[in-house]
Design a protein around this motif. Structure first.
Motif, short mmCIF file in Angstrom:
data_model
loop_
_atom_site.label_atom_id
_atom_site.label_comp_id
_atom_site.label_asym_id
_atom_site.label_seq_id
_atom_site.Cartn_x
_atom_site.Cartn_y
_atom_site.Cartn_z
N LEU A 272 0.83 -1.21 0.00
CA LEU A 272 0.00 0.00 0.00
C LEU A 272 0.87 1.26 0.00
CD1 LEU A 272 -2.83 -1.09 2.46
CD2 LEU A 272 -3.05 -0.72 0.00
N ALA A 273 1.98 1.21 0.71
CA ALA A 273 2.88 2.37 0.73
C ALA A 273 3.45 2.65 -0.65
CB ALA A 273 4.00 2.14 1.74
N ARG A 274 3.86 1.60 -1.35
CA ARG A 274 4.42 1.78 -2.69
C ARG A 274 3.35 2.25 -3.68
NH1 ARG A 274 8.65 -3.26 -3.77
NH2 ARG A 274 9.86 -3.05 -1.82
N LEU A 275 2.18 1.67 -3.60
CA LEU A 275 1.10 2.09 -4.49
C LEU A 275 0.68 3.53 -4.18
CD1 LEU A 275 -1.05 -1.18 -4.46
CD2 LEU A 275 0.30 -0.31 -6.37
N GLY A 276 0.75 3.90 -2.90
CA GLY A 276 0.35 5.23 -2.48
C GLY A 276 1.24 6.34 -3.01
N GLU A 277 2.42 5.99 -3.54
CA GLU A 277 3.28 7.01 -4.14
C GLU A 277 2.67 7.56 -5.43
OE1 GLU A 277 7.07 5.29 -4.78
OE2 GLU A 277 7.37 4.71 -2.67
N HIS A 278 1.83 6.78 -6.08
CA HIS A 278 1.28 7.19 -7.37
C HIS A 278 -0.25 7.16 -7.43
CE1 HIS A 278 5.30 7.14 -9.14
NE2 HIS A 278 5.50 6.01 -8.48
N PHE A 279 -0.88 6.65 -6.38
CA PHE A 279 -2.34 6.55 -6.37
C PHE A 279 -2.91 7.19 -5.10
CE2 PHE A 279 -1.06 3.03 -9.07
CZ PHE A 279 -2.02 3.00 -10.07
N GLU A 320 1.79 10.80 -15.73
CA GLU A 320 3.00 10.32 -15.05
C GLU A 320 2.94 8.81 -14.85
OE1 GLU A 320 4.19 10.66 -10.53
OE2 GLU A 320 4.62 12.56 -11.56
N LEU A 321 1.76 8.32 -14.51
CA LEU A 321 1.57 6.89 -14.28
C LEU A 321 1.79 6.11 -15.58
CD1 LEU A 321 0.70 4.85 -12.06
CD2 LEU A 321 -1.63 5.07 -12.95
N SER A 330 2.67 1.69 -27.46
CA SER A 330 2.08 2.98 -27.77
C SER A 330 1.40 3.56 -26.54
CB SER A 330 1.05 2.83 -28.88
OG SER A 330 -0.06 2.07 -28.42
N HIS A 331 1.06 4.84 -26.61
CA HIS A 331 0.34 5.48 -25.51
C HIS A 331 -0.99 4.77 -25.27
CE1 HIS A 331 -2.26 8.42 -23.47
NE2 HIS A 331 -1.14 8.88 -22.92
N GLY A 343 2.24 -3.80 -15.84
CA GLY A 343 3.54 -3.21 -16.05
C GLY A 343 4.01 -2.28 -14.96
N VAL A 344 3.07 -1.53 -14.39
CA VAL A 344 3.44 -0.53 -13.38
C VAL A 344 3.19 -1.03 -11.96
CG1 VAL A 344 3.05 1.82 -12.55
CG2 VAL A 344 2.97 1.35 -15.01
N MET A 345 1.97 -1.38 -11.65
CA MET A 345 1.62 -1.74 -10.27
C MET A 345 2.28 -3.04 -9.83
SD MET A 345 -2.41 -0.66 -10.52
CE MET A 345 -2.83 -1.16 -8.85
N MET A 346 2.10 -4.09 -10.63
CA MET A 346 2.61 -5.39 -10.21
C MET A 346 4.11 -5.52 -10.42
SD MET A 346 -0.67 -7.70 -11.48
CE MET A 346 0.39 -9.02 -12.00
N GLU A 347 4.57 -5.22 -11.64
CA GLU A 347 5.98 -5.45 -11.96
C GLU A 347 6.88 -4.37 -11.36
OE1 GLU A 347 8.79 -5.57 -15.96
OE2 GLU A 347 6.68 -6.19 -16.11
#
Length: 422
Positions: A272-279, A320-321, A330-331, A343-347
């Motif tokens: 939760l701490a790591r996810l909280g940096e971006h969410f 940013e995410l 691609s975007h 790609g972002v949350m899990m890896e």
């Protein structure tokens, strides 16, 4: 563009038993226990062909495929399966509701033969990744039976609704009706009028087709055709059976596929701490997460932990995410919720490598249950859109596995196509 043609379908006769006892979901959504349950409903149930069992005295793992072929031939001989009297398209309608039982949906398709096209031709377009081990099994079935035992599912653009209207207004023969275990009503009706058949062929002639469900089977059919080598004219191996639905069909429904991770490299608090940096993270009871996701105006994902702990995650900065996504996508691809999750949350944030620890489920209540029973975390999703799928496929990219789930599945056992009937 797409080349379709009517075909002589094989359908169950009254001698095989009630149609309710003969059909089943497609091979790839059945657990071994579910397969066994369908197999005992009727000795002619379609799973005896689509999922033949390996028996203890089999001398080779390939014997089961020969058994499927032998059964198919036997059922034709004894009249359990009978060919359509004349070539046909089949109007196929599915009436169903989702988690809102007060609203009915109706999805309409025609089941036809479609000419196989390599992806690079830009006529039939994929949107999901596939895996070799799943294709080998289907290739063995196809080689042994010389038949397409199940339909795959494709979509075509129809902005004016002209094709859908022609299918709905077509004159049809006697219908076959059944209700599957999840409460979906299925109706199959042959279309044999030559003028109507030709009109539908002509209407589809300028269309591209997006594979909605059945990538592994399509690529298996491509490999099967390639192995035959050059031929002087059209051959049965040039085609496969596909149910085709308009992207404008009001009954076209996408469901999410949730991810349950048995283990993760970090503790819940650290996750939760790591996810909280971006969410931005809002806590709620796990059973309320899905409802909150569905009412969120922007991007949102859910995380559920043991003990009823649920969280709704919304990005602090969307661009940013998306920029944290690994790879050269691609975007549009990197902006998908499923791409951000993997790609972002899990890896990237949680250090989860690969997919071996992931269980997939379309039932959010099952995902919550698995978390309560000891899984490290369940991630709840909202589905991508048909436009997402179309854009990704047109760009030549592919979504992660199990990104889309079109509900309901195409029921197996309503019609079969044998290449011998070409």
């Amino acid at each position: 563009m797409a080349v379709i043609r009517p075909f002589t379908g094989l359908r169950y006769s009254a001698a095989a038993g009630p149609i309710d006892s003969l059909t089943a979901p497609p091979y790839d959504v059945l657990t071994p226990a579910q397969r066994d349950e369908y197999s005992v409903r009727n000795p002619h149930n379609i799973v005896h062909l689509t999922l033949p069992e390996h028996e203890v005295d089999d001398r080779s793992k390939f014997v089961k495929y020969a058994r499927s072929a032998a059964r198919l031939a036997e059922w034709r001989r004894d009249g359990s399966l009978a060919p359509e009297p004349q070539p046909a398209f089949y109007r196929y309608t599915q009436t169903f509701h989702t988690h809102r039982p007060d609203r009915n949906y109706v999805r309409t398709a025609i089941i036809a033969l479609i000419k196989l096209e390599p992806y690079e031709n830009g006529v039939v377009l994929p949107h999901e990744q596939t895996f070799p081990k799943h294709k080998e099994d289907r290739l063995r079935i196809l080689e042994a039976t010389k038949a397409h035992l199940e339909c795959i599912f494709g979509l075509y653009e129809d902005p004016t609704g002209e094709v859908l209207d022609a299918i709905q207004k077509a004159q049809v023969g006697e219908s076959v009706r059944t209700t599957s275990d999840e409460g979906v009503q299925h109706v199959l009706e042959p279309i044999t009028d030559p003028a109507t058949l030709q009109r539908l062929v002509d209407l589809m002639a300028d269309k591209k087709v997006w594979i909605a469900d059945g990538h592994h089977r399509y690529e298996t059919a491509l490999a099967f055709r390639e192995a035959l080598g050059p031929q002087s004219g059209p051959v049965a191996e040039d085609y496969m059976m596909m149910a085709l639905t308009s992207m404008s069909d009001p009954g076209l429904v996408l469901h999410p596929t949730h991810r349950v991770l048995r283990t993760i490299p970090v503790s819940k608090d650290e996750a939760l701490a790591r996810l909280g940096e971006h969410f931005n993270i809002r806590e709620t009871h796990s059973t309320r997460v899905m409802e909150m996701l569905e009412h969120e105006p922007g991007r949102a994902l859910g995380a559920v932990f043991e003990g009823g702990l649920g969280y709704v995650l919304t990005p602090k900065n969307d661009d940013e995410l998306i920029g944290l996504s690994p790879g050269e996508g691609s975007h549009a691809l990197n902006a998908l919720d499923v791409s951000i999750l993997h790609g972002v949350m899990m890896e990237r944030l949680l250090g989860v490598q690969g997919t071996d620890e992931i269980t997939y489920t379309r039932d959010y209540l099952e995902a919550i249950r698995l978390a309560d029973e000891g899984a490290a975390v369940a991630f709840l999703m909202t589905p991508p859109t048909v436009e997402d799928m179309k854009e990704i496929a047109l760009s030549g990219e592919k979504m992660p596995q199990k990104s889309t789930y079109y509900f309901p599945k195409i029921l197996s056992g309503l019609v079969i196509w044998s290449l011998n009937d070409f």
